[in-house]
Design a protein around this motif. Structure first.
Motif, mmCIF file in Angstrom:
data_model
loop_
_atom_site.group_PDB
_atom_site.id
_atom_site.type_symbol
_atom_site.label_atom_id
_atom_site.label_comp_id
_atom_site.label_asym_id
_atom_site.label_seq_id
_atom_site.Cartn_x
_atom_site.Cartn_y
_atom_site.Cartn_z
ATOM 1 N N LEU A 1 63.385 79.394 124.970
ATOM 2 C CA LEU A 1 64.088 78.235 125.522
ATOM 3 C C LEU A 1 64.696 78.569 126.874
ATOM 4 O O LEU A 1 65.367 79.586 127.049
ATOM 5 C CB LEU A 1 65.195 77.781 124.576
ATOM 6 C CG LEU A 1 65.954 76.544 125.056
ATOM 7 C CD1 LEU A 1 65.110 75.295 124.834
ATOM 8 C CD2 LEU A 1 67.301 76.410 124.363
ATOM 9 N N LEU B 1 56.491 74.802 128.762
ATOM 10 C CA LEU B 1 56.339 73.784 127.729
ATOM 11 C C LEU B 1 57.568 72.888 127.688
ATOM 12 O O LEU B 1 58.698 73.370 127.729
ATOM 13 C CB LEU B 1 56.173 74.438 126.361
ATOM 14 C CG LEU B 1 54.914 75.284 126.155
ATOM 15 C CD1 LEU B 1 55.080 76.207 124.954
ATOM 16 C CD2 LEU B 1 53.707 74.389 125.967
ATOM 17 N N THR C 1 68.645 70.404 117.704
ATOM 18 C CA THR C 1 67.631 71.416 117.450
ATOM 19 C C THR C 1 67.244 71.495 115.980
ATOM 20 O O THR C 1 66.158 71.913 115.652
ATOM 21 C CB THR C 1 68.147 72.776 117.929
ATOM 22 O OG1 THR C 1 68.481 72.669 119.302
ATOM 23 C CG2 THR C 1 67.114 73.862 117.749
ATOM 24 N N GLY C 2 68.125 71.090 115.087
ATOM 25 C CA GLY C 2 67.798 71.166 113.675
ATOM 26 C C GLY C 2 66.677 70.254 113.266
ATOM 27 O O GLY C 2 66.102 70.411 112.192
ATOM 28 N N SER C 3 66.347 69.299 114.114
ATOM 29 C CA SER C 3 65.258 68.391 113.790
ATOM 30 C C SER C 3 63.963 68.857 114.451
ATOM 31 O O SER C 3 63.959 69.751 115.284
ATOM 32 C CB SER C 3 65.598 66.972 114.238
ATOM 33 O OG SER C 3 65.739 66.912 115.628
ATOM 34 N N GLU C 4 62.895 68.240 114.048
ATOM 35 C CA GLU C 4 61.575 68.695 114.465
ATOM 36 C C GLU C 4 61.363 68.456 115.965
ATOM 37 O O GLU C 4 61.675 67.377 116.467
ATOM 38 C CB GLU C 4 60.502 67.956 113.684
ATOM 39 C CG GLU C 4 60.649 68.085 112.169
ATOM 40 C CD GLU C 4 61.520 66.993 111.568
ATOM 41 O OE1 GLU C 4 61.080 65.835 111.493
ATOM 42 O OE2 GLU C 4 62.669 67.297 111.208
ATOM 43 N N GLN C 5 60.819 69.467 116.619
ATOM 44 C CA GLN C 5 60.507 69.376 118.037
ATOM 45 C C GLN C 5 59.009 69.205 118.212
ATOM 46 O O GLN C 5 58.227 69.869 117.532
ATOM 47 C CB GLN C 5 60.954 70.642 118.770
ATOM 48 C CG GLN C 5 62.455 70.862 118.747
ATOM 49 C CD GLN C 5 62.864 72.089 119.528
ATOM 50 O OE1 GLN C 5 62.176 72.522 120.447
ATOM 51 N NE2 GLN C 5 64.005 72.647 119.187
ATOM 52 N N TYR C 6 58.637 68.365 119.154
ATOM 53 C CA TYR C 6 57.232 68.100 119.446
ATOM 54 C C TYR C 6 56.965 68.497 120.893
ATOM 55 O O TYR C 6 57.706 68.100 121.791
ATOM 56 C CB TYR C 6 56.902 66.629 119.195
ATOM 57 C CG TYR C 6 57.088 66.262 117.744
ATOM 58 C CD1 TYR C 6 58.312 65.786 117.293
ATOM 59 C CD2 TYR C 6 56.068 66.457 116.823
ATOM 60 C CE1 TYR C 6 58.514 65.484 115.953
ATOM 61 C CE2 TYR C 6 56.252 66.161 115.483
ATOM 62 C CZ TYR C 6 57.479 65.677 115.047
ATOM 63 O OH TYR C 6 57.666 65.397 113.717
ATOM 64 N N PHE C 7 55.889 69.264 121.071
ATOM 65 C CA PHE C 7 55.592 69.846 122.370
ATOM 66 C C PHE C 7 54.585 69.021 123.158
ATOM 67 O O PHE C 7 53.671 68.407 122.592
ATOM 68 C CB PHE C 7 55.031 71.260 122.204
ATOM 69 C CG PHE C 7 56.064 72.280 121.845
ATOM 70 C CD1 PHE C 7 56.431 72.484 120.532
ATOM 71 C CD2 PHE C 7 56.675 73.048 122.836
ATOM 72 C CE1 PHE C 7 57.400 73.432 120.200
ATOM 73 C CE2 PHE C 7 57.625 73.996 122.519
ATOM 74 C CZ PHE C 7 57.994 74.187 121.202
ATOM 75 N N GLY C 8 54.735 69.067 124.472
ATOM 76 C CA GLY C 8 53.728 68.533 125.368
ATOM 77 C C GLY C 8 52.623 69.552 125.586
ATOM 78 O O GLY C 8 52.682 70.656 125.040
ATOM 79 N N TYR D 1 60.696 75.155 127.662
ATOM 80 C CA TYR D 1 60.437 76.511 127.189
ATOM 81 C C TYR D 1 59.514 77.222 128.172
ATOM 82 O O TYR D 1 58.682 76.604 128.832
ATOM 83 C CB TYR D 1 59.734 76.501 125.826
ATOM 84 C CG TYR D 1 60.577 76.090 124.647
ATOM 85 C CD1 TYR D 1 60.703 74.757 124.278
ATOM 86 C CD2 TYR D 1 61.237 77.057 123.890
ATOM 87 C CE1 TYR D 1 61.465 74.393 123.171
ATOM 88 C CE2 TYR D 1 61.997 76.704 122.781
ATOM 89 C CZ TYR D 1 62.108 75.368 122.431
ATOM 90 O OH TYR D 1 62.857 75.015 121.340
ATOM 91 N N GLN E 1 68.151 73.040 127.333
ATOM 92 C CA GLN E 1 68.128 71.936 126.377
ATOM 93 C C GLN E 1 69.036 70.825 126.887
ATOM 94 O O GLN E 1 70.198 71.085 127.244
ATOM 95 C CB GLN E 1 68.609 72.405 124.999
ATOM 96 C CG GLN E 1 68.736 71.307 123.963
ATOM 97 C CD GLN E 1 69.315 71.806 122.654
ATOM 98 O OE1 GLN E 1 69.373 73.009 122.410
ATOM 99 N NE2 GLN E 1 69.753 70.887 121.812
#
Lengths: 110, 114
Positions: free
Chosen positions: B45, B91, B99-106, B35, B48
């Motif tokens: 975005l 990011l 994408t429907g599931s949870e995304q965790y960022f660095g 991102y 992906q």
């Protein structure tokens, strides 16, 4: 055009009050909804997600989803100064990417 | 469980120079995202990946941006040549499936182009 709209704020609430953050989305095909908290200079942190109409509670946080109105909200009960941050709302459509709003800045006043 | 790792954390370059960012997702996460977040805006975005294949790169400025995830684990995002408007935080995020599931960022890489 897929859009997620949030009031940019700032929203100020006194410590101990309920903070209410709102979000609307334009694409009726959106299926998953997320709330991220972002402290200044930090990356977004996932705090809640909701997929079905109604309420979902996790500790002091409650997410609410109304697909008919294309509306998502986040309630923070017993707000603390540490809750002061920008809250990002995001909507996802199946395998496609998440669309983020611009965020609402929340300030909790001690 | 270790989170998403990114490096460098900060980078300052002059316009027309090139820069590369690295990301290592959470172990077992098949989907990786890059991102761009400009100050005061939400993340947008760029690309992906699902394993080592591209799922969506519709918003990637392909004349100057490129990304790869050759072995389906870590990924590199490159900008060449950089423009002033590329100044932003880049990011990386990962999720178990789509994408429907949870995304965790660095933690992100803050790029300043002068």
């Amino acid at each position: 055009q897929k859009e997620v709209e949030q009031n940019s704020g700032p929203l100020s609430v006194p410590e101990g009050a309920i903070a209410s953050l709102n979000c609307t989305y334009s694409d009726r095909g959106s299926q998953s909804f997320f709330w991220y908290r972002q402290y200044s200079g930090k990356s977004p942190e996932l705090i809640m997600f909701i997929y079905s109409n109604g309420d979902k509670e996790d500790g002091r946080f409650t997410a609410q989803l109304n697909k008919a109105s294309q509306y998502v909200s986040l309630l923070i009960r017993d707000s603390q100064p540490s809750d002061s941050a920008t809250y990002l709302c995001a909507a996802g459509i199946g395998a496609n990417n998440l669309f983020f709003g611009t965020g609402t800045r929340l300030t909790v006043i001690p | 469980e270790a989170g998403v790792a990114q490096s460098p954390r900060y980078k300052i370059i002059e316009k027309r120079q090139s820069v590369a960012f690295w990301c290592n997702p959470i172990s077992g996460h098949a989907t990786l995202y890059w991102y761009q977040q400009i100050l005061g805006q939400g993340p947008k975005l760029l690309i992906q990946f699902q394993n080592n294949g591209v799922v969506d790169d519709s918003q990637l400025p392909k004349d100057r941006f490129s990304a790869e995830r050759l072995k389906g684990v870590d990924s590199t995002l490159k900008i060449q040549p950089a423009k002033l408007e590329d100044s932003a935080v880049y990011l990386c995020a990962s999720s178990l499936v789509g994408t429907g599931s949870e995304q965790y960022f660095g933690p992100g890489t803050r790029l300043t182009v002068t």
